[in-house]
Structure formats: structure tokens, C-alpha cells
Design an enzyme around this catalytic site. Sequence first.
Site, PDB file in Angstrom:
ATOM      1  N   ARG A  26       0.874  -1.286  -0.193  1.00  0.00           N
ATOM      2  CA  ARG A  26       0.114   0.155  -0.064  1.00  0.00           C
ATOM      3  C   ARG A  26       1.133   1.257   0.553  1.00  0.00           C
ATOM      4  NH1 ARG A  26      -3.878  -1.324   4.565  1.00  0.00           N
ATOM      5  NH2 ARG A  26      -4.799  -2.778   3.646  1.00  0.00           N
ATOM      6  N   ARG A  41      -3.210   6.290   1.394  1.00  0.00           N
ATOM      7  CA  ARG A  41      -4.404   7.596   2.378  1.00  0.00           C
ATOM      8  C   ARG A  41      -3.049   7.770   2.584  1.00  0.00           C
ATOM      9  NH1 ARG A  41      -9.354   5.277   5.069  1.00  0.00           N
ATOM     10  NH2 ARG A  41      -8.360   3.110   4.760  1.00  0.00           N
ATOM     11  N   ARG A  92      -7.318  12.193  -4.921  1.00  0.00           N
ATOM     12  CA  ARG A  92      -8.424  11.434  -4.403  1.00  0.00           C
ATOM     13  C   ARG A  92      -9.969  11.594  -5.147  1.00  0.00           C
ATOM     14  NH1 ARG A  92     -12.566   9.012  -3.649  1.00  0.00           N
ATOM     15  NH2 ARG A  92     -13.711   7.752  -2.084  1.00  0.00           N
ATOM     16  N   ASP A 130      -7.872  -2.438  -6.402  1.00  0.00           N
ATOM     17  CA  ASP A 130      -7.916  -3.585  -5.680  1.00  0.00           C
ATOM     18  C   ASP A 130      -8.867  -4.564  -5.777  1.00  0.00           C
ATOM     19  OD1 ASP A 130      -8.945  -2.807  -2.800  1.00  0.00           O
ATOM     20  OD2 ASP A 130     -10.412  -3.732  -3.275  1.00  0.00           O
ATOM     21  N   TYR A 149     -14.872 -13.012   1.468  1.00  0.00           N
ATOM     22  CA  TYR A 149     -15.511 -11.231   1.322  1.00  0.00           C
ATOM     23  C   TYR A 149     -16.984 -11.567   0.514  1.00  0.00           C
ATOM     24  CZ  TYR A 149     -11.832  -8.272   2.583  1.00  0.00           C
ATOM     25  OH  TYR A 149     -10.587  -7.589   3.177  1.00  0.00           O
TER      26      TYR A 149
END
Lengths: 349, 383
Positions: free
Chosen positions: A24, A28, A37, A74, A149
Site C-alpha cells: 500500500r 491514504r 482521491r 483493489d 469477502y
Amino acid sequence: MVNNRFLQALRRQPVDSTPLWMMRQAGRYLPEYRELRQKARDFLDFCHQPALCVEAMLQPLRRFDLDAAILFSDILVIPHAMGMNLAFKEGEGPVFSSPIRTADDLKALKTDTLTPHLSYVFETLDRVKPLLQVPLLGFAGSPWTLATYMIEGRSSKLFRSIKTLLYQKPQVVEELLALLSTHLMDYLSHQIQAGADAVMIFDSWGGILTTPDYHRFSLKPMQRMVQGLKKRHPHTPIILFTKGGGQWLEAMANTGADALSLDWITDLAQARQRVGHRVALQGNLDPLILYGSPDTIRSHSRRILEAYGEETGHIFNLGHGIDPHTPPENVTIMIDTVREYCRNKRMAA
Amino acid sequence: MKAGVVIVGSGLSGYSVAKAFREADTTTPLTIFSSQEAHYYSKPLLSTALTQKRTPEALPMASTADMEAKLFAKIYAKTTVTAIDSVNHTLQLDTGESYPYAQLVLAVGANAIQPKLQGNALGNVHSVNNLEAYAHFRDTIETKKTITILGSGLVGCEFANDLSNAGYKVSVISPEGYPLAALVPEPIGRAVQAALQGVGVQWHLNRLAVSVNAAEGHYRVRLADGSFLTPEVVLSAVGIRPNITLAKQAGLAINQGIVVNEYLETSQPHIYAIGDCAEVLGQVYLYVAPLLHCANVLGKNLAGGRATVHYPLMPIVIKTPACPVVVLPPPKGLSVEWKIEGDNTHLKALCYSKEGRLIGFALSGQKTQEKMQLIKKMTECVG
């Protein structure tokens, strides 16, 4: 490609300095990412725009001395492409509105080739590739992780839904895993054709399983992917990462993968001894150490380099994705420590 | 210096006009300018040279020196005409000199259309529109095995066949639904598709290439659907377009090509145009037969005649040995009906007007033998 250290280390070849990248690394914790973003409606919309993904991938490379670029995407774009309704909700993470619970739900999934629905991913790789001085890493989630998921419908702590299905109707889960491993193999193969120099399989949830179930439901579908990919792309390194999978490293090495990624719980020196020289090793720094004092960051970074020792085939990385609130300057401290350590080693030699 | 006839361009058009002119006039000075080596060769031979086992060096039928002797002409090779001064009847050359003309012929051909592609390797995409580009292409492919061709028109199909014959692994990307879609009805295009597939060609039809990037030892060609081809060489055959640069600068009337009338005169006195660069009576033909006809007309007119263009029926031969095709396309813009007979590769497609008149045809495989018979029949109809 100017800097080839990462691929050299994956092939367990000598390098001038231990290659380093972060899971990552585009994301963020970088203020420039948070600004970028804003240009997309939501996270999924962002992932669908190659121009934004390319820029996000380049941001950490401009700021830090990193040895690899990783695809910005993702793992859940795959179930999305299979027709599942996916939303990323603020504060909640990913949510599937209609999780899979029965064999009938499985039948509703798209089973024909997915790659035309994922062209934005391949476009991102194709566009970023000429802009890079470092190797390009593609990735996908593991079949088991995607299945959790898709069945849970969201992030989970207990995994009650998938474990219930697993212990009641294991054949339904296996059917889903077989479908996913076929799609994922094709997906990674396309990423390689689109310019990825290496690929990584993220098995975030293999670690919640009993040992026999890990072999059956997590490792076996991954092994199928590794073997299929090796047939199509014999020279492209593959990295396997099962979070919480430290006790199964020997079995993971037996899949034919080129490298294993370690979480922070696994002891790196022992891991090295256990897998021998069959695979390269990556990872191991607890990402939350980056909230520590500069001295703490330095000493833990050195500890990992020392634990690995003199052998070839080490890639410095975190044991999991970098936390969104990490101060970027602490990343610089970590990287400087690794570079300095390697420089001193070289001078001493 | 006495001003004479000056021809700009040494392709098939330029030399054909020169020959026709010399048949009528052996005394007026004749000058030819060529931006390249001015060897006499026929461009259509480029896309069949491998099968014929001919090297680029073996393709010219005569050298520049031979042509000078044969045509009593002065030929300036590798000399580019940069501007026309139509008031003073002079040409500007890239050498800085000027050169007078009494009568000027523009035979400047057509330029390859650049494929619209993103990526960093567009400059490495070959397009073969002259002998020098072809020599470079042959040089490149000598050590390679896999080639992707962009475009499934006449040139794309001919190269696909020729390269396959020579042992290359060929793939073709085209936005068209079937090969030769602009020229022939679908069953004939499908016959060509199947035949070329039979010699190893991989088709990616209804697909658009969007980018080409250099990778290690190959190129990544990305298609709009997200798939990739990874050939060692990319050849563009997406078409050619009349070269109008010089004419435009000189203020000549231009539409799709340089506009000329039935005498092949442009909008300026004493300036003519012929071949791929010319729009004759509203039509640009990028084929050999029309330009040979025009060359005979213009040769006479340059020698003081008043001959006019009356095209005969001019079928187009597509040199795909795996499935040869001959087509006489019907006039554009008419509503037509195709009647097709035959089987597999051997098809005869006849094109009728609304009134039931035979106005075109397309033949494939063994049916191409019926070409002359059909032309005769159509000529009689018209007559």
C-alpha cells in the site's frame, strides 16, 4: 528499467542494496494521494480510471527511494467484474450488497472470461510501465480471500458466514474457489502481458483456517494459480503472502512460488532456515512500528536486516499494508536506515 | 537553362508519364526529381517479395542511371522539391536552388496514414510505402519471428500472406468485421480470412489497437478490450492518403487529392497531377491500372495533345496466393445487390444495380479465372 534490484532479489541473485518497497505504498498516508482521491466519486470509481491510478502509483516513487512500483487497484475488482454489486463505504470498507450464501448464488456469477471487464487495470499497467525506472509488480487476492469477502459480504472478525458454509457445504466453497482460481490466473497472466514484471498473490485471510483447511481451501487454489502461471510465464517471479501463515511456510515454498511475504509475527531468521534457498523472503516489519520514535524505527529496521543475514533473496517490506495515518517522514527514516545499513555492509566488505 | 517538362516523383506514376511523354516527344528537356533513390520499381511488388524470394535490392527493374539513359532525362535523386512558384514557373529545392519548368507534373504519391496509437513505441511501428521503408522493414524482421499487422485491407492482407509464407507468425488487428471489408462482400472476405488462417494468420477482427509500448525484446500492443499482443515487430497497413503538401502550399485546388480535370490539368495552368496524389474527375484511385491509363493520356498532353481520361474497367487484383481475389468495385453511392455463388474459397459475387445491370464483381480462388469473361460481358453491356 534502470533499477532492477527487486527482480534480482526475487531470483535470489546478489544485489548492491536490499530492495525495498511497501505494501500500500500508494495510498491514504500520502497527502498528495488524498488530494488526488478527490478527483473520483468513490474508491471504485478511482480504480476504474487508469490516469488516476497511474498518478497514484508514481506518487510514492517521487517522494521515496523505492525499488518497485505496485499496481494501484483493489483485490475486489474481481468479484465486481463477476457481477457482484460492490460499494466502498466511508468508515465501513468494502460491502457487497448480495453476498453469496448458496449454490444458487454461485450460479448467478459470471463464468465467462472476465478480462474484457478489467481492461482498465491492464491499461493502467500499460500506461505506467514506460514511466518507471523500477520493476512493476502486479497483484491479485487469493481465491480464499476473495471468497471470504464474497460470502461474508464485508470485512469480518469472526468469519461466521464462510466458516458455517465451509463446515456445512464445503463443496459449495470449493466450487467458488475453483472458479476464482481460474479467473485469477487469467487476470494475473493478463497483468504480465500488460507489463507486470512480477506478481503477488495476497492471501489476507488464509490465517484464520485450521491447518488441514488452510491446505485445502487456501493453499491448493493458490498452488493451482502458481503452476498455471509458471506454465504461461516461466520467467515471471511470483510472490505468495498468507497473513498469519508463518507456520505453513514450507508448504507455501513447495507451491513453486519464487518468494514468500511474511507478516511481522513470523521470525525472519527462523523462516530463512526453514525454507532454505528455495524462495526469496519479503516483509516482516510491523507497519505500526512506523508510529514509533525515530530510534525505534531505526533499530527495528536494522533488526530485520540482521535477522535475514548475508544470504541473497531478501526484500525489505512491511508485514502488512502501511497504515493510513502513518507520518510519511517516518517512512523516510526507515528507508534511510536500510540504505545506510547496506552501504556500511558494502564498505566493510 | 531551357525550361522543359519537370516531373516531381519517381514512383510508377512519375516514370510512366515520363515514358509516355518520350514516346511522343524526344527533344524537349525532361527532368525528374525524387526525394528518394530514384530506382524504377513497382510498389505492388513489395507485398509479395518474400514469397517471390526477392531481396529489396533485387526489386528495382532499372537503376536511376539506366532510367536517365532510357528516357533522355536528368534525374535528381534524393532531392526534395520544397515549393512551387507558379507565377515564375520555378521550383524551390531543398538544396536552396531553384529550377525552372515549362510544364510541371506532380506525381508525389500518397503518404502512409499514421495509426492513432498511444504509447512510447509509435516511432518503431513500420509502414511500408516505398522501397527504402521496405528495405528497413526486411532488415528488421530478419532476426524476428512474430509480426503484428495493423489493418486488414489490401496491403494488410497481402503482407499477412507473404510474411506467413516466409515462416513468420503473423497476427492481424483490424476494426473491420472481416478482411478487405472496404472492397468485397462479406463471403469473399471470409474466404480470405479462412485461407490466411490456414497458412497461420491469427485474426483479431472487430478490434482496435490503442497503444504500442516497447518491452524487452518485443512490443506490447494493447487492444481496446484490454487484451494484448506481444509481437517483435509491428507493421501498420491502415491505409494511405494523397500527398497534397506541395500542392496546397502552391495554392492548387484540393479536395481529397489534387483536383485535376479529364486532361489531368490542376487549377493552375501548366501544372498537372497524376497517380495516388491526384483526384481525377472526383475520384482518387490508389491502384496501378488507373495511373497507367492516366500516364498515357498525360504523356500525349505534355507533348501538345488534348487527350482525355476515359477509364476502362479496371479490376483490382489482391495478391493473396492462399486465396487470390479480383474485384471490380461498383461505383460508390449506388444501392446495389450482390449475388454470390460458389463454395469455400472459390466464390463468384456479382453486383447488380437496382435496374438489374451488372456493375461490379468480386471473385475468389479459382473463380478469379472468370475475370476476363466478366469484363468482356460488362463492356458489351455498356457498349
